[in-house]
Motif scaffolding. Sequence first.
Motif, PDB file in Angstrom:
ATOM      1  N   VAL A 255      53.147 -27.584  23.083  1.00 22.57           N
ATOM      2  CA  VAL A 255      54.298 -26.767  22.691  1.00 22.57           C
ATOM      3  C   VAL A 255      54.723 -27.034  21.256  1.00 22.57           C
ATOM      4  O   VAL A 255      55.175 -26.145  20.566  1.00 22.57           O
ATOM      5  N   PHE A 256      54.572 -28.276  20.793  1.00 21.42           N
ATOM      6  CA  PHE A 256      55.091 -28.632  19.483  1.00 21.42           C
ATOM      7  C   PHE A 256      54.008 -29.007  18.475  1.00 21.42           C
ATOM      8  O   PHE A 256      54.315 -29.459  17.383  1.00 21.42           O
ATOM      9  N   ALA A 257      52.728 -28.853  18.855  1.00 16.18           N
ATOM     10  CA  ALA A 257      51.605 -29.137  17.957  1.00 16.18           C
ATOM     11  C   ALA A 257      51.688 -30.548  17.365  1.00 16.18           C
ATOM     12  O   ALA A 257      51.215 -30.791  16.267  1.00 16.18           O
ATOM     13  N   ASP A 258      52.331 -31.483  18.091  1.00 14.49           N
ATOM     14  CA  ASP A 258      52.436 -32.861  17.625  1.00 14.49           C
ATOM     15  C   ASP A 258      51.344 -33.684  18.310  1.00 14.49           C
ATOM     16  O   ASP A 258      51.365 -33.880  19.519  1.00 14.49           O
ATOM     17  N   GLY A 259      50.391 -34.147  17.527  1.00 15.41           N
ATOM     18  CA  GLY A 259      49.243 -34.857  18.112  1.00 15.41           C
ATOM     19  C   GLY A 259      48.131 -33.868  18.407  1.00 15.41           C
ATOM     20  O   GLY A 259      48.378 -32.810  18.956  1.00 15.41           O
ATOM     21  N   GLY A 260      46.911 -34.193  17.970  1.00 13.33           N
ATOM     22  CA  GLY A 260      45.802 -33.264  18.145  1.00 13.33           C
ATOM     23  C   GLY A 260      45.424 -33.083  19.606  1.00 13.33           C
ATOM     24  O   GLY A 260      45.590 -33.991  20.408  1.00 13.33           O
ATOM     25  N   LEU A 261      44.931 -31.880  19.934  1.00  9.20           N
ATOM     26  CA  LEU A 261      44.508 -31.629  21.315  1.00  9.20           C
ATOM     27  C   LEU A 261      43.343 -32.536  21.690  1.00  9.20           C
ATOM     28  O   LEU A 261      43.270 -33.046  22.794  1.00  9.20           O
ATOM     29  N   SER A 262      42.405 -32.750  20.752  1.00  8.85           N
ATOM     30  CA  SER A 262      41.253 -33.588  21.076  1.00  8.85           C
ATOM     31  C   SER A 262      41.642 -35.063  21.108  1.00  8.85           C
ATOM     32  O   SER A 262      40.951 -35.882  21.704  1.00  8.85           O
ATOM     33  N   ALA A 263      42.751 -35.419  20.452  1.00  3.86           N
ATOM     34  CA  ALA A 263      43.201 -36.816  20.449  1.00  3.86           C
ATOM     35  C   ALA A 263      44.170 -37.097  21.584  1.00  3.86           C
ATOM     36  O   ALA A 263      44.694 -38.196  21.700  1.00  3.86           O
ATOM     37  N   LEU A 264      44.415 -36.074  22.426  1.00  2.00           N
ATOM     38  CA  LEU A 264      45.398 -36.222  23.502  1.00  2.00           C
ATOM     39  C   LEU A 264      45.049 -37.396  24.423  1.00  2.00           C
ATOM     40  O   LEU A 264      45.921 -38.183  24.803  1.00  2.00           O
ATOM     41  N   GLY A 265      43.766 -37.519  24.757  1.00  6.54           N
ATOM     42  CA  GLY A 265      43.346 -38.605  25.643  1.00  6.54           C
ATOM     43  C   GLY A 265      43.663 -39.966  25.047  1.00  6.54           C
ATOM     44  O   GLY A 265      44.190 -40.852  25.721  1.00  6.54           O
ATOM     45  N   ALA A 266      43.356 -40.127  23.750  1.00  6.90           N
ATOM     46  CA  ALA A 266      43.616 -41.408  23.092  1.00  6.90           C
ATOM     47  C   ALA A 266      45.118 -41.675  23.017  1.00  6.90           C
ATOM     48  O   ALA A 266      45.574 -42.798  23.251  1.00  6.90           O
ATOM     49  N   ASN A 267      45.899 -40.631  22.703  1.00 12.15           N
ATOM     50  CA  ASN A 267      47.353 -40.815  22.636  1.00 12.15           C
ATOM     51  C   ASN A 267      47.922 -41.195  23.996  1.00 12.15           C
ATOM     52  O   ASN A 267      48.797 -42.057  24.099  1.00 12.15           O
ATOM     53  N   VAL A 268      47.433 -40.528  25.049  1.00 14.98           N
ATOM     54  CA  VAL A 268      47.911 -40.854  26.396  1.00 14.98           C
ATOM     55  C   VAL A 268      47.522 -42.293  26.746  1.00 14.98           C
ATOM     56  O   VAL A 268      48.329 -43.059  27.288  1.00 14.98           O
ATOM     57  N   THR A 269      46.284 -42.678  26.417  1.00 10.44           N
ATOM     58  CA  THR A 269      45.835 -44.035  26.716  1.00 10.44           C
ATOM     59  C   THR A 269      46.736 -45.067  26.032  1.00 10.44           C
ATOM     60  O   THR A 269      47.189 -46.025  26.661  1.00 10.44           O
TER      61      THR A 269
ATOM     62  N   PRO B 289      51.767 -13.991  10.031  1.00 11.63           N
ATOM     63  CA  PRO B 289      51.432 -14.157   8.614  1.00 11.63           C
ATOM     64  C   PRO B 289      50.918 -15.568   8.340  1.00 11.63           C
ATOM     65  O   PRO B 289      51.470 -16.538   8.882  1.00 11.63           O
ATOM     66  N   PRO B 290      49.880 -15.708   7.506  1.00 15.88           N
ATOM     67  CA  PRO B 290      49.333 -17.049   7.209  1.00 15.88           C
ATOM     68  C   PRO B 290      50.384 -17.985   6.624  1.00 15.88           C
ATOM     69  O   PRO B 290      50.367 -19.185   6.900  1.00 15.88           O
ATOM     70  N   GLY B 291      51.322 -17.444   5.837  1.00 13.67           N
ATOM     71  CA  GLY B 291      52.362 -18.283   5.243  1.00 13.67           C
ATOM     72  C   GLY B 291      53.244 -18.933   6.298  1.00 13.67           C
ATOM     73  O   GLY B 291      53.636 -20.098   6.176  1.00 13.67           O
ATOM     74  N   TRP B 292      53.516 -18.187   7.368  1.00 16.70           N
ATOM     75  CA  TRP B 292      54.309 -18.708   8.482  1.00 16.70           C
ATOM     76  C   TRP B 292      53.615 -19.925   9.089  1.00 16.70           C
ATOM     77  O   TRP B 292      54.230 -20.941   9.404  1.00 16.70           O
ATOM     78  N   MET B 293      52.285 -19.801   9.232  1.00 18.55           N
ATOM     79  CA  MET B 293      51.475 -20.901   9.772  1.00 18.55           C
ATOM     80  C   MET B 293      51.482 -22.090   8.814  1.00 18.55           C
ATOM     81  O   MET B 293      51.668 -23.231   9.223  1.00 18.55           O
ATOM     82  N   ALA B 294      51.270 -21.801   7.516  1.00 18.94           N
ATOM     83  CA  ALA B 294      51.127 -22.867   6.522  1.00 18.94           C
ATOM     84  C   ALA B 294      52.382 -23.733   6.493  1.00 18.94           C
ATOM     85  O   ALA B 294      52.303 -24.963   6.415  1.00 18.94           O
ATOM     86  N   LYS B 295      53.558 -23.074   6.598  1.00 22.26           N
ATOM     87  CA  LYS B 295      54.814 -23.815   6.522  1.00 22.26           C
ATOM     88  C   LYS B 295      54.907 -24.826   7.673  1.00 22.26           C
ATOM     89  O   LYS B 295      55.345 -25.949   7.497  1.00 22.26           O
ATOM     90  N   ARG B 296      54.464 -24.385   8.850  1.00 23.92           N
ATOM     91  CA  ARG B 296      54.579 -25.257  10.022  1.00 23.92           C
ATOM     92  C   ARG B 296      53.463 -26.298  10.083  1.00 23.92           C
ATOM     93  O   ARG B 296      53.588 -27.307  10.768  1.00 23.92           O
ATOM     94  N   ALA B 297      52.387 -26.056   9.342  1.00 23.31           N
ATOM     95  CA  ALA B 297      51.283 -27.022   9.331  1.00 23.31           C
ATOM     96  C   ALA B 297      51.652 -28.274   8.541  1.00 23.31           C
ATOM     97  O   ALA B 297      50.923 -29.263   8.560  1.00 23.31           O
ATOM     98  N   LEU B 298      52.813 -28.239   7.856  1.00 18.23           N
ATOM     99  CA  LEU B 298      53.218 -29.398   7.057  1.00 18.23           C
ATOM    100  C   LEU B 298      53.471 -30.637   7.910  1.00 18.23           C
ATOM    101  O   LEU B 298      53.501 -31.741   7.377  1.00 18.23           O
ATOM    102  N   ILE B 299      53.640 -30.471   9.245  1.00 16.43           N
ATOM    103  CA  ILE B 299      53.846 -31.652  10.079  1.00 16.43           C
ATOM    104  C   ILE B 299      52.645 -32.581   9.997  1.00 16.43           C
ATOM    105  O   ILE B 299      52.715 -33.732  10.382  1.00 16.43           O
ATOM    106  N   GLU B 300      51.548 -32.074   9.451  1.00 17.16           N
ATOM    107  CA  GLU B 300      50.345 -32.892   9.380  1.00 17.16           C
ATOM    108  C   GLU B 300      50.335 -33.774   8.128  1.00 17.16           C
ATOM    109  O   GLU B 300      49.452 -34.621   7.967  1.00 17.16           O
ATOM    110  N   THR B 301      51.329 -33.588   7.251  1.00 16.97           N
ATOM    111  CA  THR B 301      51.339 -34.271   5.959  1.00 16.97           C
ATOM    112  C   THR B 301      51.024 -35.772   6.007  1.00 16.97           C
ATOM    113  O   THR B 301      50.245 -36.251   5.184  1.00 16.97           O
ATOM    114  N   PRO B 302      51.597 -36.554   6.943  1.00 17.46           N
ATOM    115  CA  PRO B 302      51.308 -37.992   6.925  1.00 17.46           C
ATOM    116  C   PRO B 302      49.828 -38.301   6.970  1.00 17.46           C
ATOM    117  O   PRO B 302      49.359 -39.242   6.324  1.00 17.46           O
ATOM    118  N   PHE B 303      49.072 -37.479   7.711  1.00 14.56           N
ATOM    119  CA  PHE B 303      47.644 -37.756   7.806  1.00 14.56           C
ATOM    120  C   PHE B 303      46.921 -37.359   6.527  1.00 14.56           C
ATOM    121  O   PHE B 303      45.908 -37.946   6.171  1.00 14.56           O
TER     122      PHE B 303
END
Lengths: 229, 245
Positions: free
Chosen positions: A103-117, B59-73
């Motif tokens: 729902v929140f795209a937090d944590g990769g889908l493929s990494a879900l197993g590792a996160n759960v572990t 819109p791709p921009g809508w996606m790009a804005k929310r993809a920022l949660i990945e920044t730490p990685f």
Amino acid sequence: MPATLAMHMSDGLLDAPASVLFLVIGGVGVLLALVRARGALDDRTAPMAGLVAAFIFAVQMLNFPVLPGVSGHLLGGALAAILVGPWVGALCIAIVLVVQALVFADGGLSALGANVTNLALIGTAVGFLVALGLRGLVRKGRGGLVATAFVAAFASTVVASLGFVAEYAIGGDPAFDLGTIATTVVGVHCLIGIGEGIITALTVGAIAAVRPDLVYLLRGERRPLEVSA
Amino acid sequence: MNPLHRPGDSPVHRLPAQVKIVGALAFVLCVVATDRTAYWAFGAYLAVLAAVWVVAAIPPGWMAKRALIETPFVVLALAAPFLGGGPETEVLGVSVSVSGLLAGWNIVAKGTIGVLASLTLAATTTPRDLVVGLQRLRTPSVVVTIATLMLRYLEVIVAEARRMRLARISRGHDPRFLWQVGATARGIGTLFLSSYERGERVHLAMVSRGYAGALPDTGGPARPLSWLSGLVPAATAAVVLVGTL
């Protein structure tokens, strides 16, 4: 924007065989927790477990600073284990992680197993075993309970981060020296563990002061009042 | 509560959730299994996602804005070329490790496409439908109950926490850095108690309205055509993956 280190693993940190391996391990672990928790989850306690899961979810949104520019968030493994027991606790955290990924795209889908572990299985198990080992301290009263919660939460955070190191050793990129990774990850999680320990300890203390019946670790500890003439 | 969902009525939105969950997981596994030096493949994966966005009218921009949660990685990946060992190369006059550079690229490429795939799933499916999708994938009913009620209670708990914080601040509390930990933790304890007691009342209300231990299954089975069309992105990714071998 400060970098957040204590978050769920993304896709691409582990290779595909390791991802699938931990999806299987995490799945089997959650199934075991489900079987063991089933007796405790009836029409009343299953909705309450949903509430505990929502509570853990909300608490995980809480960030606290560990180093300048680096903040960690609560993992909640020890908190869940102390409040609702290891099986229901592991189940709740696993559900939190699945919903966060879907729902929140937090944590990769493929990494879900590792996160759960790491978070649901290792974090809860270590938190509970440490708390169980310190039972003598818990019996000594509220101070003992608070100290136990601190140690359990600290240990659970650090050991959960060791889970990541083990996963990285199995399926991570060999470009990095494993020793460096282990030192960095475990080092940061020692700091996060202190924050986690303080918050867990104070939270458990506050709950135990008002409704000790809601703290799983205290079950069977309170002797009934003796009424003597 | 869920800023990631983008309501719509596209074919992607209408697809049963179970199809989308399976499709997204299969897609991401294909991406993760791809050799990191097969650079064109990552472009192809991105093109597949972009095609889904076109169909779903995102819109791709809508996606790009929310993809920022990945920044730490990404930060981690940017540090990688300086941390890796082995032979070195020069990029813009700076000497960096070759294997570190590749490792950083690996994390950025797979992590970004992974988060975009997750975002696509979340953007086109409501949280409730995602849980129904899990239910249709034969998830045990206890898990479905916990997940459903978790999503319902989450909003309540977060709102309650916000009110408590406002109440503290309006009474002169000024939390800074580490000193806020005591008030925060005691607040969490109170939050747990008040939510738990609310949950006990809600349970009684549920029972008095006929709740007997399981939530109704509101989803329907997905038609073979839905499966066929819904798994096209994952199948394309699989073809790309085979092409890189």
